[in-house]
Enzyme design. Structure first.
Site, PDB file in Angstrom:
ATOM      1  N   HIS A 137      -9.800   2.417   1.977  1.00 17.48           N
ATOM      2  CA  HIS A 137      -8.554   1.996   2.635  1.00 17.48           C
ATOM      3  C   HIS A 137      -8.838   0.733   3.456  1.00 17.48           C
ATOM      4  CE1 HIS A 137      -4.613   2.392   4.432  1.00 17.48           C
ATOM      5  NE2 HIS A 137      -5.172   2.144   5.610  1.00 17.48           N
ATOM      6  N   ARG A 164      -0.567   5.929  -6.145  1.00 16.55           N
ATOM      7  CA  ARG A 164       0.260   7.134  -6.030  1.00 16.55           C
ATOM      8  C   ARG A 164      -0.490   8.183  -5.235  1.00 16.55           C
ATOM      9  NH1 ARG A 164       4.792   7.853  -8.161  1.00 16.55           N
ATOM     10  NH2 ARG A 164       5.469   6.078  -9.372  1.00 16.55           N
ATOM     11  N   ASN A 210     -11.734   7.844  -0.964  1.00 10.46           N
ATOM     12  CA  ASN A 210     -10.750   6.766  -1.063  1.00 10.46           C
ATOM     13  C   ASN A 210     -11.239   5.579  -0.236  1.00 10.46           C
ATOM     14  OD1 ASN A 210      -8.123   5.525  -1.529  1.00 10.46           O
ATOM     15  ND2 ASN A 210      -7.622   6.042   0.583  1.00 10.46           N
ATOM     16  N   ASP A 253      -8.053  14.258   1.666  1.00 18.88           N
ATOM     17  CA  ASP A 253      -7.545  15.596   1.969  1.00 18.88           C
ATOM     18  C   ASP A 253      -6.058  15.645   1.634  1.00 18.88           C
ATOM     19  OD1 ASP A 253      -6.241  14.361   4.035  1.00 18.88           O
ATOM     20  OD2 ASP A 253      -7.343  15.373   5.645  1.00 18.88           O
TER      21      ASP A 253
HETATM   22  C1  GRF Z   1      -8.034  -2.253  -1.907  1.00 20.31           C
HETATM   23  O1  GRF Z   1      -7.842  -3.213  -0.919  1.00 20.31           O
HETATM   24  C2  GRF Z   1      -8.096  -0.865  -1.321  1.00 20.31           C
HETATM   25  O2  GRF Z   1      -8.498  -0.850   0.007  1.00 20.31           O
HETATM   26  C3  GRF Z   1      -6.666  -0.407  -1.417  1.00 20.31           C
HETATM   27  O3  GRF Z   1      -6.166  -0.974  -2.591  1.00 20.31           O
HETATM   28  C4  GRF Z   1      -6.863  -2.178  -2.861  1.00 20.31           C
HETATM   29  C5  GRF Z   1      -7.289  -2.150  -4.305  1.00 20.31           C
HETATM   30  O4  GRF Z   1      -7.767  -3.394  -4.727  1.00 20.31           O
HETATM   31  N1  GRF Z   1      -6.606   1.036  -1.386  1.00 20.31           N
HETATM   32  P1  GRF Z   1      -8.478  -3.526  -6.141  1.00 20.31           P
HETATM   33  O5  GRF Z   1      -7.499  -3.055  -7.203  1.00 20.31           O
HETATM   34  O6  GRF Z   1      -9.721  -2.703  -6.136  1.00 20.31           O
HETATM   35  O7  GRF Z   1      -8.769  -4.980  -6.275  1.00 20.31           O
END
Ligand code: GRF
Length: 205
Positions: free
Chosen positions: A112, A94, A110, A144
């Protein structure tokens, strides 16, 4: 012994990054400890893992029709109750609201699954495959007020191999995430990457 930073992890998914952070926090003189997990999902792997290793977990579910500002205040309060030095979004599905972003500005990061600024938002791995790039990867960045736009702190590159599909590429990106995230966080906590050079992920820090 250096100072141990207090880290709260926000997660909604299987929690593999939470596991990687937890493992990194188990070594002697680790630079950080996981003091709490906050999730919006009752039945996710991240919550199950937190329970299995006795990390306190707070649930702040968002139901259809809920007021976003009230939910965001709940998330903010849940994080603050753990008195963190750092807040890590690791698969939190979220968008975190304004007041939480403001409350933890410069302390919230975060992970990504792309080399930002390419392929922001959902389905980043599919976006990379659709674009035909030969190299993608993962990025750790400050959070941000927009989605996947904050200043970049660390990146790891992952080659796209002929025949890759979304699952196979995502699995290799996740392996890179599990190295990049703990090491980037260690740097932010003021400690260097202690792993041997040949094991280090390509990172730009
Ligand atoms: C990861 O690939 C991350 O980059 C993305 O969500 C995924 C989370 O995977 N934001 P997990 O729950 O840590 O296995």
């Amino acid at each position: 012994m250096g100072v141990t930073s207090r880290v709260v992890v926000l997660a909604s998914g299987q929690g593999s990054n939470l596991r990687a952070l937890f493992a990194a926090a188990q070594v002697v003189d680790a630079p950080f400890e996981i003091v709490g997990v906050v999730s919006d999902k009752h039945n996710c792997g991240a919550i199950a893992f937190a329970k299995s290793v006795n990390i306190p977990a707070s649930l702040v579910p968002f139901e259809r029709g809920d007021n976003r500002l009230v939910w965001d205040q709940g998330v903010c309060d849940a994080i603050a109750s753990f008195e963190p030095d750092w807040v890590v979004l690791a698969g939190f599905m979220r968008i975190v609201g304004e007041q939480t972003v403001r409350a933890f500005e410069q302390k919230m990061i975060n992970i990504h699954p792309s080399l930002l600024p390419s392929f922001r938002g959902l389905h980043a791995v599919r976006q990379a495959l659709d674009a035909g790039v030969r190299v993608t990867g993962c990025t750790v960045h400050f959070v941000d007020h927009d989605v996947d736009t904050g200043p970049i702190i660390g990146q790891a590159a992952v080659a796209v191999i002929s025949g890759d599909d979304e699952n196979s590429l995502q699995a290799r990106i996740q392996e890179a995430e599990h190295r990049l995230l703990p090491r980037t966080l260690a740097k932010l906590c003021g400690r260097d990457d202690a792993s041997p050079p040949e094991q280090r992920t390509l990172m730009v820090l």
